[in-house]
Scaffold this motif. Structure first.
Motif, PDB file in Angstrom:
ATOM      1  N   THR A 116      15.928 -58.383  11.261  1.00 37.20           N
ATOM      2  CA  THR A 116      16.892 -57.208  11.475  1.00 37.20           C
ATOM      3  C   THR A 116      18.197 -57.720  12.260  1.00 37.20           C
ATOM      4  N   HIS A 117      18.109 -58.392  13.368  1.00 31.84           N
ATOM      5  CA  HIS A 117      19.275 -58.897  13.969  1.00 31.84           C
ATOM      6  C   HIS A 117      19.897 -60.125  13.090  1.00 31.84           C
ATOM      7  N   LEU A 118      19.063 -61.062  12.553  1.00 30.90           N
ATOM      8  CA  LEU A 118      19.606 -62.157  11.688  1.00 30.90           C
ATOM      9  C   LEU A 118      20.095 -61.878  10.748  1.00 30.90           C
ATOM     10  N   ALA A 119      19.725 -60.771   9.905  1.00 35.09           N
ATOM     11  CA  ALA A 119      20.351 -60.178   8.699  1.00 35.09           C
ATOM     12  C   ALA A 119      21.701 -59.476   9.243  1.00 35.09           C
ATOM     13  N   ALA A 120      21.847 -59.009  10.229  1.00 37.53           N
ATOM     14  CA  ALA A 120      23.072 -58.311  10.747  1.00 37.53           C
ATOM     15  C   ALA A 120      24.039 -59.133  11.186  1.00 37.53           C
ATOM     16  N   GLY A 121      23.499 -60.336  12.008  1.00 40.55           N
ATOM     17  CA  GLY A 121      24.349 -60.908  12.816  1.00 40.55           C
ATOM     18  C   GLY A 121      24.661 -62.464  12.509  1.00 40.55           C
ATOM     19  N   CYS A 122      23.988 -62.813  11.440  1.00 39.03           N
ATOM     20  CA  CYS A 122      24.382 -64.207  10.830  1.00 39.03           C
ATOM     21  C   CYS A 122      24.381 -64.429   9.479  1.00 39.03           C
ATOM     22  N   PRO A 123      25.737 -63.927   9.001  1.00 39.18           N
ATOM     23  CA  PRO A 123      26.047 -63.710   7.446  1.00 39.18           C
ATOM     24  C   PRO A 123      26.069 -64.967   6.800  1.00 39.18           C
ATOM     25  N   ARG A 124      26.310 -66.311   7.383  1.00 42.01           N
ATOM     26  CA  ARG A 124      26.089 -67.534   6.601  1.00 42.01           C
ATOM     27  C   ARG A 124      24.802 -68.276   6.659  1.00 42.01           C
ATOM     28  N   LEU A 125      23.720 -67.800   7.114  1.00 44.12           N
ATOM     29  CA  LEU A 125      22.364 -68.447   7.115  1.00 44.12           C
ATOM     30  C   LEU A 125      22.081 -68.806   5.705  1.00 44.12           C
ATOM     31  N   GLU A 126      21.801 -70.187   5.475  1.00 44.34           N
ATOM     32  CA  GLU A 126      21.404 -70.709   4.432  1.00 44.34           C
ATOM     33  C   GLU A 126      19.867 -71.141   4.263  1.00 44.34           C
ATOM     34  N   GLN A 127      19.359 -71.658   5.489  1.00 44.01           N
ATOM     35  CA  GLN A 127      17.695 -72.078   5.571  1.00 44.01           C
ATOM     36  C   GLN A 127      17.189 -71.333   6.684  1.00 44.01           C
ATOM     37  N   LEU A 128      16.165 -70.669   6.487  1.00 39.06           N
ATOM     38  CA  LEU A 128      15.008 -69.928   7.281  1.00 39.06           C
ATOM     39  C   LEU A 128      13.743 -70.372   7.165  1.00 39.06           C
ATOM     40  N   THR A 129      13.454 -70.704   8.408  1.00 36.46           N
ATOM     41  CA  THR A 129      11.719 -70.933   8.377  1.00 36.46           C
ATOM     42  C   THR A 129      10.690 -69.996   9.283  1.00 36.46           C
ATOM     43  N   LEU A 130      10.034 -69.564   8.891  1.00 39.45           N
ATOM     44  CA  LEU A 130       9.547 -68.170   9.467  1.00 39.45           C
ATOM     45  C   LEU A 130       7.731 -68.820   9.272  1.00 39.45           C
ATOM     46  N   SER A 131       7.368 -70.054   9.172  1.00 35.89           N
ATOM     47  CA  SER A 131       6.104 -70.418   8.975  1.00 35.89           C
ATOM     48  C   SER A 131       5.281 -70.059  10.218  1.00 35.89           C
ATOM     49  N   HIS A 132       4.139 -69.368   9.877  1.00 33.31           N
ATOM     50  CA  HIS A 132       2.914 -69.042  11.061  1.00 33.31           C
ATOM     51  C   HIS A 132       3.792 -68.125  11.863  1.00 33.31           C
ATOM     52  N   CYS A 133       4.703 -67.267  11.495  1.00 38.56           N
ATOM     53  CA  CYS A 133       5.189 -66.084  12.070  1.00 38.56           C
ATOM     54  C   CYS A 133       4.456 -64.809  11.674  1.00 38.56           C
ATOM     55  N   GLU A 134       3.283 -64.732  12.401  1.00 40.82           N
ATOM     56  CA  GLU A 134       2.175 -63.761  11.889  1.00 40.82           C
ATOM     57  C   GLU A 134       2.585 -62.251  11.724  1.00 40.82           C
ATOM     58  N   LEU A 135       3.459 -61.761  12.574  1.00 46.15           N
ATOM     59  CA  LEU A 135       4.035 -60.449  12.668  1.00 46.15           C
ATOM     60  C   LEU A 135       4.885 -60.017  11.676  1.00 46.15           C
ATOM     61  N   ILE A 136       5.461 -60.855  10.837  1.00 51.52           N
ATOM     62  CA  ILE A 136       6.477 -60.626   9.827  1.00 51.52           C
ATOM     63  C   ILE A 136       5.825 -59.736   8.858  1.00 51.52           C
ATOM     64  N   THR A 137       6.508 -58.677   8.434  1.00 51.86           N
ATOM     65  CA  THR A 137       5.706 -57.954   7.369  1.00 51.86           C
ATOM     66  C   THR A 137       6.885 -57.568   6.181  1.00 51.86           C
ATOM     67  N   ASP A 138       6.555 -56.911   5.190  1.00 53.55           N
ATOM     68  CA  ASP A 138       7.335 -56.737   4.037  1.00 53.55           C
ATOM     69  C   ASP A 138       8.740 -55.927   4.428  1.00 53.55           C
ATOM     70  N   GLY A 150      10.671 -56.652   7.235  1.00 53.26           N
ATOM     71  CA  GLY A 150      11.479 -57.687   7.745  1.00 53.26           C
ATOM     72  C   GLY A 150      11.967 -58.316   6.687  1.00 53.26           C
ATOM     73  N   ILE A 151      11.304 -58.624   5.488  1.00 49.18           N
ATOM     74  CA  ILE A 151      11.817 -59.128   4.281  1.00 49.18           C
ATOM     75  C   ILE A 151      12.881 -58.497   3.776  1.00 49.18           C
ATOM     76  N   ARG A 152      12.565 -57.176   3.719  1.00 47.36           N
ATOM     77  CA  ARG A 152      13.557 -56.142   3.106  1.00 47.36           C
ATOM     78  C   ARG A 152      14.845 -56.198   3.755  1.00 47.36           C
ATOM     79  N   GLN A 153      14.784 -56.123   4.981  1.00 48.39           N
ATOM     80  CA  GLN A 153      16.004 -56.279   5.631  1.00 48.39           C
ATOM     81  C   GLN A 153      17.082 -57.671   5.504  1.00 48.39           C
ATOM     82  N   LEU A 154      16.165 -58.510   5.348  1.00 59.19           N
ATOM     83  CA  LEU A 154      16.784 -59.893   5.189  1.00 59.19           C
ATOM     84  C   LEU A 154      17.105 -59.889   3.741  1.00 59.19           C
TER      85      LEU A 154
END
Length: 457
Positions: A339-361, A363-367
């Motif tokens: 949620t914070h990344l989506a709101a505060g980093c408008p130029r994000l090009e590459q994001l790695t969330l491998s093994h982040c086991e608490l991420i759910t749908d 969070g991806i919706r916010q992104l």
């Protein structure tokens, strides 16, 4: 037969006349200038055309930068000596990386002949010893960059020699040089106070005294790599931060004794810090990263695998131009972070969330709804995120620039979900793995447990 021989002679005579015509029409200076744009192989081929071209191709002015890495298996000492005699004072950059047949005698001749050398790469030259560095110290006063990584015979004597004779040195790499100690680093830092880059990966000899000597005598340092220096503590990093404010790259991966005190010092003094690697620094906490986030520059690339890391809410407030974020194995990262990344980093090009086991749908919706996703996001890595389902893929259909998505071991993702994503993004590369289906049970009753042979036995 005679006619064939005559034709060959005619063609040879024609080539000689054309080559002679070129030599007559173009001045030597212009031909040399043309030859200066050729690589090593082309120069060697031109040297075989004729005697005039041999002289031009092998002229020292054409051999100012030489990289022999691609020929390493064939390069022996005699080749280096010939190059040194041919190039002389013209040669400024030479790479012998991986040339394991080259020894001290060849490099002694090289140092005597090529006194204007500025950059020398001897990485993985296993046969060289301290004698090479002594030769460079006596003859290489203009040497600025030296690579000695994996030169296992190098000792403190080499660093002492460099300190005495190579005062213009600005970069040194002594990674995996097992015979160097704190005494050698101390001597180097005293004699080479123009040093800007010091790389010592995998070196357990780097301790607090080594770092403090560098901090005291080399205030111009900008790049430091202490990967694997397990014994250094906050005291040395504090002094380094205070004395070397120009540091923009720092690697302390594997330095498990460091705490938030180091991060506070870097935040206070090193405002140019743009790349910080801290894999395995398990004592870093949110408080230290919050302080560091306040001074991070827009193009910061952060690489850390810290057990207690929840930092994106701090990053997003200060790094509005952040382009790459790698949070692999940050097991406490949750949807709140996205949620914070989506709101505060408008130029994000590459994001790695491998093994982040608490991420759910969610969070991806916010992104997926964020401006960065629709305009800039090109790579998204979600390997081993067990809570991600096909709903996440539906939230990403608006990411028109998405080029690659990693879904390995996302057990709730189906082939149908991937097909629907590809219908909206036909050029996307999806990397996923589906385990083979379990075969259906046999029809017609259960089979006997043992075959006839097993029953008999």
């Amino acid at each position: 037969m005679k006619h064939s021989q005559y034709s060959v002679q005619q063609r040879a005579r024609g080539c000689i006349e054309e080559e002679s015509l070129i030599n007559q029409k173009l001045p030597k200076e212009l031909l040399l200038r043309i030859f200066s744009f050729l690589d090593i192989i082309s120069l060697c081929r031109c040297a075989q055309v004729s005697k005039p071209w041999n002289l031009l191709a092998l002229d020292g002015s054409n051999w100012q930068k030489i990289d022999l890495f691609n020929f390493q298996t064939d390069i022996e000492g005699a080749v280096v000596e010939n190059i040194a005699r041919r190039s002389g004072g013209f040669l400024k950059k030479l790479s012998l990386r991986g040339c394991q047949s080259v020894g001290d005698n060849a490099l002694k001749t090289f140092a005597q002949q090529c006194h204007n050398i500025e950059e020398l790469n001897l990485e993985e030259c296993k046969q060289i010893t301290d004698a090479t560095c002594v030769s460079l110290s006596r003859n290489g006063r203009k040497l600025q960059r030296l690579e000695l990584a994996s030169c296992s015979n190098i000792t403190d004597e080499s660093l002492k020699a460099l300190a005495e004779g190579c005062s213009n040195l600005v970069h040194l790499n002594i990674s995996w040089c097992d015979n160097i100690t704190e005494k050698g680093v101390s001597a180097l830092s005293r004699g080479c106070n123009k040093l800007k880059s010091f790389v010592a990966k995998g070196r357990l000899f780097i301790d607090n005294d080594s770092v403090m000597h560098l901090a005291e005598y080399c205030p111009l340092l900008e790049v430091l790599n202490f990967n694997g220096a397990a014994s250094i503590t906050d005291d040395s990093i504090q002094k380094l931060a205070q004395n070397c404010p120009n540091i923009h790259y720092l690697c302390v991966s594997g330095c498990a004794n460091l705490t938030d005190t180091s991060l506070m010092a870097l935040a206070q003094h090193c405002h140019k810090l743009s790349t910080f690697e801290a894999a395995g620094c398990s004592q870093f906490t949110d408080g230290g990263f919050q302080a560091l986030a306040r001074v991070w520059r827009p193009t910061l690339y952060f690489f850390a695998y810290c057990v207690h890391l929840i930092l994106c809410c701090f990053v997003s407030k200060n790094c509005h131009y952040l382009e790459k974020m790698d949070l692999e194995d940050c097991v406490l990262i949750s949807d709140n972070t996205l949620t914070h990344l989506a709101a505060g980093c408008p130029r994000l090009e590459q994001l790695t969330l491998s093994h982040c086991e608490l991420i759910t749908d969610d969070g991806i919706r916010q992104l997926g709804m964020a401006p960065c996703s629709a305009e800039h996001l090109t790579i998204l890595e979600l390997d081993n995120c067990p809570l991600i389902t096909d709903a996440s893929l539906e939230h990403l259909v608006s990411c028109h620039n998405l080029q690659r998505i990693e879904l390995y071991d996302c057990q709730l993702i189906t082939r149908a979900g991937i097909r629907r994503l590809r219908n909206h993004l036909p050029n996307i590369r999806v990397h996923a793995y589906f385990a083979p289906m379990t075969p259906p049970p046999p029809v017609g009753g259960s089979r006997q447990r043992y075959c006839r042979c097993c029953v008999i036995l």
